[in-house]
Design a protein around this motif. Structure first.
Motif, PDB file in Angstrom:
ATOM      1  N   CYS A  98      34.821  -0.358  -0.028  1.00  0.00           N
ATOM      2  CA  CYS A  98      33.932  -1.498   0.188  1.00  0.00           C
ATOM      3  C   CYS A  98      34.164  -2.109   1.566  1.00  0.00           C
ATOM      4  O   CYS A  98      33.219  -2.402   2.290  1.00  0.00           O
ATOM      5  CB  CYS A  98      34.138  -2.526  -0.915  1.00  0.00           C
ATOM      6  N   ARG A  99      35.436  -2.289   1.930  1.00  0.00           N
ATOM      7  CA  ARG A  99      35.746  -2.850   3.248  1.00  0.00           C
ATOM      8  C   ARG A  99      35.248  -1.949   4.371  1.00  0.00           C
ATOM      9  O   ARG A  99      34.666  -2.429   5.347  1.00  0.00           O
ATOM     10  CB  ARG A  99      37.252  -3.086   3.390  1.00  0.00           C
ATOM     11  N   LEU A 100      35.473  -0.634   4.242  1.00  0.00           N
ATOM     12  CA  LEU A 100      35.026   0.293   5.285  1.00  0.00           C
ATOM     13  C   LEU A 100      33.506   0.293   5.431  1.00  0.00           C
ATOM     14  O   LEU A 100      32.981   0.314   6.545  1.00  0.00           O
ATOM     15  CB  LEU A 100      35.519   1.714   4.988  1.00  0.00           C
ATOM     16  N   VAL A 101      32.810   0.294   4.303  1.00  0.00           N
ATOM     17  CA  VAL A 101      31.344   0.277   4.347  1.00  0.00           C
ATOM     18  C   VAL A 101      30.856  -1.028   4.983  1.00  0.00           C
ATOM     19  O   VAL A 101      29.970  -1.022   5.839  1.00  0.00           O
ATOM     20  CB  VAL A 101      30.738   0.487   2.944  1.00  0.00           C
ATOM     21  N   GLN A 102      31.444  -2.143   4.597  1.00  0.00           N
ATOM     22  CA  GLN A 102      31.023  -3.438   5.154  1.00  0.00           C
ATOM     23  C   GLN A 102      31.275  -3.521   6.653  1.00  0.00           C
ATOM     24  O   GLN A 102      30.425  -4.007   7.410  1.00  0.00           O
ATOM     25  CB  GLN A 102      31.736  -4.583   4.424  1.00  0.00           C
ATOM     26  N   VAL A 103      32.429  -3.053   7.104  1.00  0.00           N
ATOM     27  CA  VAL A 103      32.732  -3.070   8.537  1.00  0.00           C
ATOM     28  C   VAL A 103      31.761  -2.163   9.292  1.00  0.00           C
ATOM     29  O   VAL A 103      31.241  -2.524  10.351  1.00  0.00           O
ATOM     30  CB  VAL A 103      34.199  -2.654   8.790  1.00  0.00           C
ATOM     31  N   THR A 104      31.502  -1.002   8.743  1.00  0.00           N
ATOM     32  CA  THR A 104      30.570  -0.068   9.386  1.00  0.00           C
ATOM     33  C   THR A 104      29.173  -0.670   9.478  1.00  0.00           C
ATOM     34  O   THR A 104      28.537  -0.619  10.539  1.00  0.00           O
ATOM     35  CB  THR A 104      30.527   1.267   8.618  1.00  0.00           C
ATOM     36  N   LEU A 105      28.688  -1.248   8.382  1.00  0.00           N
ATOM     37  CA  LEU A 105      27.357  -1.855   8.406  1.00  0.00           C
ATOM     38  C   LEU A 105      27.321  -3.066   9.333  1.00  0.00           C
ATOM     39  O   LEU A 105      26.310  -3.316   9.996  1.00  0.00           O
ATOM     40  CB  LEU A 105      26.906  -2.226   6.994  1.00  0.00           C
ATOM     41  N   GLY A 106      28.417  -3.801   9.421  1.00  0.00           N
ATOM     42  CA  GLY A 106      28.492  -4.923  10.358  1.00  0.00           C
ATOM     43  C   GLY A 106      28.372  -4.465  11.799  1.00  0.00           C
ATOM     44  O   GLY A 106      27.642  -5.056  12.598  1.00  0.00           O
ATOM     45  N   ASP A 107      29.080  -3.375  12.131  1.00  0.00           N
ATOM     46  CA  ASP A 107      28.970  -2.815  13.483  1.00  0.00           C
ATOM     47  C   ASP A 107      27.570  -2.281  13.749  1.00  0.00           C
ATOM     48  O   ASP A 107      27.029  -2.432  14.847  1.00  0.00           O
ATOM     49  CB  ASP A 107      29.994  -1.698  13.694  1.00  0.00           C
ATOM     50  N   LEU A 108      26.999  -1.677  12.735  1.00  0.00           N
ATOM     51  CA  LEU A 108      25.640  -1.164  12.864  1.00  0.00           C
ATOM     52  C   LEU A 108      24.653  -2.307  13.107  1.00  0.00           C
ATOM     53  O   LEU A 108      23.751  -2.191  13.944  1.00  0.00           O
ATOM     54  CB  LEU A 108      25.277  -0.407  11.589  1.00  0.00           C
ATOM     55  N   ALA A 109      24.841  -3.413  12.413  1.00  0.00           N
ATOM     56  CA  ALA A 109      23.959  -4.577  12.587  1.00  0.00           C
ATOM     57  C   ALA A 109      24.013  -5.105  14.013  1.00  0.00           C
ATOM     58  O   ALA A 109      22.984  -5.504  14.570  1.00  0.00           O
ATOM     59  CB  ALA A 109      24.353  -5.683  11.604  1.00  0.00           C
ATOM     60  N   MET A 110      25.202  -5.072  14.607  1.00  0.00           N
ATOM     61  CA  MET A 110      25.360  -5.576  15.975  1.00  0.00           C
ATOM     62  C   MET A 110      24.588  -4.743  16.993  1.00  0.00           C
ATOM     63  O   MET A 110      24.191  -5.237  18.037  1.00  0.00           O
ATOM     64  CB  MET A 110      26.844  -5.597  16.365  1.00  0.00           C
ATOM     65  N   ASN A 111      24.375  -3.467  16.675  1.00  0.00           N
ATOM     66  CA  ASN A 111      23.690  -2.545  17.590  1.00  0.00           C
ATOM     67  C   ASN A 111      22.387  -2.015  17.002  1.00  0.00           C
ATOM     68  O   ASN A 111      21.914  -0.954  17.392  1.00  0.00           O
ATOM     69  CB  ASN A 111      24.617  -1.360  17.911  1.00  0.00           C
ATOM     70  N   TRP A 112      21.816  -2.751  16.058  1.00  0.00           N
ATOM     71  CA  TRP A 112      20.679  -2.246  15.300  1.00  0.00           C
ATOM     72  C   TRP A 112      19.491  -1.859  16.187  1.00  0.00           C
ATOM     73  O   TRP A 112      18.868  -0.826  15.959  1.00  0.00           O
ATOM     74  CB  TRP A 112      20.264  -3.245  14.235  1.00  0.00           C
ATOM     75  N   HIS A 113      19.191  -2.630  17.191  1.00  0.00           N
ATOM     76  CA  HIS A 113      18.035  -2.306  18.041  1.00  0.00           C
ATOM     77  C   HIS A 113      18.250  -0.984  18.770  1.00  0.00           C
ATOM     78  O   HIS A 113      17.320  -0.179  18.898  1.00  0.00           O
ATOM     79  CB  HIS A 113      17.741  -3.441  19.025  1.00  0.00           C
ATOM     80  N   GLU A 114      19.469  -0.723  19.219  1.00  0.00           N
ATOM     81  CA  GLU A 114      19.762   0.557  19.867  1.00  0.00           C
ATOM     82  C   GLU A 114      19.720   1.699  18.861  1.00  0.00           C
ATOM     83  O   GLU A 114      19.224   2.790  19.166  1.00  0.00           O
ATOM     84  CB  GLU A 114      21.126   0.499  20.552  1.00  0.00           C
ATOM     85  N   VAL A 115      20.242   1.457  17.673  1.00  0.00           N
ATOM     86  CA  VAL A 115      20.236   2.483  16.632  1.00  0.00           C
ATOM     87  C   VAL A 115      18.797   2.856  16.281  1.00  0.00           C
ATOM     88  O   VAL A 115      18.473   4.038  16.132  1.00  0.00           O
ATOM     89  CB  VAL A 115      21.008   2.008  15.378  1.00  0.00           C
ATOM     90  N   LEU A 116      17.938   1.859  16.173  1.00  0.00           N
ATOM     91  CA  LEU A 116      16.530   2.132  15.853  1.00  0.00           C
ATOM     92  C   LEU A 116      15.837   2.961  16.923  1.00  0.00           C
ATOM     93  O   LEU A 116      14.898   3.695  16.629  1.00  0.00           O
ATOM     94  CB  LEU A 116      15.762   0.824  15.668  1.00  0.00           C
ATOM     95  N   SER A 117      16.290   2.860  18.151  1.00  0.00           N
ATOM     96  CA  SER A 117      15.660   3.626  19.227  1.00  0.00           C
ATOM     97  C   SER A 117      16.182   5.061  19.292  1.00  0.00           C
ATOM     98  O   SER A 117      15.660   5.872  20.053  1.00  0.00           O
ATOM     99  CB  SER A 117      15.856   2.926  20.578  1.00  0.00           C
ATOM    100  N   SER A 118      17.183   5.391  18.495  1.00  0.00           N
ATOM    101  CA  SER A 118      17.708   6.760  18.482  1.00  0.00           C
ATOM    102  C   SER A 118      16.733   7.670  17.736  1.00  0.00           C
ATOM    103  O   SER A 118      15.855   7.202  17.014  1.00  0.00           O
ATOM    104  CB  SER A 118      19.086   6.805  17.826  1.00  0.00           C
ATOM    105  N   SER A 119      16.946   8.959  17.861  1.00  0.00           N
ATOM    106  CA  SER A 119      16.056   9.900  17.179  1.00  0.00           C
ATOM    107  C   SER A 119      16.256   9.872  15.659  1.00  0.00           C
ATOM    108  O   SER A 119      15.350  10.224  14.916  1.00  0.00           O
ATOM    109  CB  SER A 119      16.257  11.318  17.711  1.00  0.00           C
ATOM    110  N   SER A 120      17.446   9.457  15.197  1.00  0.00           N
ATOM    111  CA  SER A 120      17.707   9.380  13.767  1.00  0.00           C
ATOM    112  C   SER A 120      18.701   8.265  13.463  1.00  0.00           C
ATOM    113  O   SER A 120      19.915   8.473  13.536  1.00  0.00           O
ATOM    114  CB  SER A 120      18.255  10.711  13.234  1.00  0.00           C
ATOM    115  N   PRO A 121      18.198   7.087  13.103  1.00  0.00           N
ATOM    116  CA  PRO A 121      19.114   6.005  12.726  1.00  0.00           C
ATOM    117  C   PRO A 121      20.063   6.389  11.588  1.00  0.00           C
ATOM    118  O   PRO A 121      21.225   5.999  11.590  1.00  0.00           O
ATOM    119  CB  PRO A 121      18.181   4.870  12.315  1.00  0.00           C
TER     120      PRO A 121
END
Length: 125
Positions: free
Chosen positions: A31-54
């Motif tokens: 749970c902690r690992l998933v939450q930390v990963t999703l938190g990091d993903l949220a911080m870079n969400w706009h860049e992730v969305l611009s990738s070929s595969s979020p």
């Protein structure tokens, strides 16, 4: 939180949790690992969305974190195969996911996942 990120999390989080629990052996650590990963993903969400595969970007971030935390839990396929090929085996045979669901989770198309699965299985024959 952007609506697209909330939808992404709603779609992926449960399977991420199951996968990470298998890899690290503890639901609380998972749970902690998933939450930390999703938190990091949220911080870079706009860049992730611009990738070929979020989904692929997210999967790579998650599995890199898990590889660091996993220790000796569920190591066998990871000692022999690439992380991605071992993940295909875990998702398909340990979690019992259909090919399409596993491919979606990893951000791959189903034919690529199927090829990786067959290659991984050949390693153990």
């Amino acid at each position: 939180m952007p609506l697209t990120f909330a939808a992404f999390c709603a779609h992926k989080q449960g399977l991420y949790q199951r996968y990470v629990t298998l890899r690290v052996g503890s639901p609380a650590r998972a749970c902690r690992l998933v939450q930390v990963t999703l938190g990091d993903l949220a911080m870079n969400w706009h860049e992730v969305l611009s990738s070929s595969s979020p989904a692929a970007e997210s999967w790579q971030l998650l599995t890199a974190r898990v590889a660091e935390a996993a220790g000796r839990t569920l190591r066998a396929p990871y000692d022999v195969l690439s992380r991605q090929d071992a993940d295909v085996l875990v998702l398909r045979y340990r979690m019992g996911l259909p090919l399409g669901v596993a491919a979606d989770l990893m951000g791959l198309d189903e034919s690529t996942l199927t090829c990786r699965l067959h290659a991984a299985l050949r390693t153990f024959r």
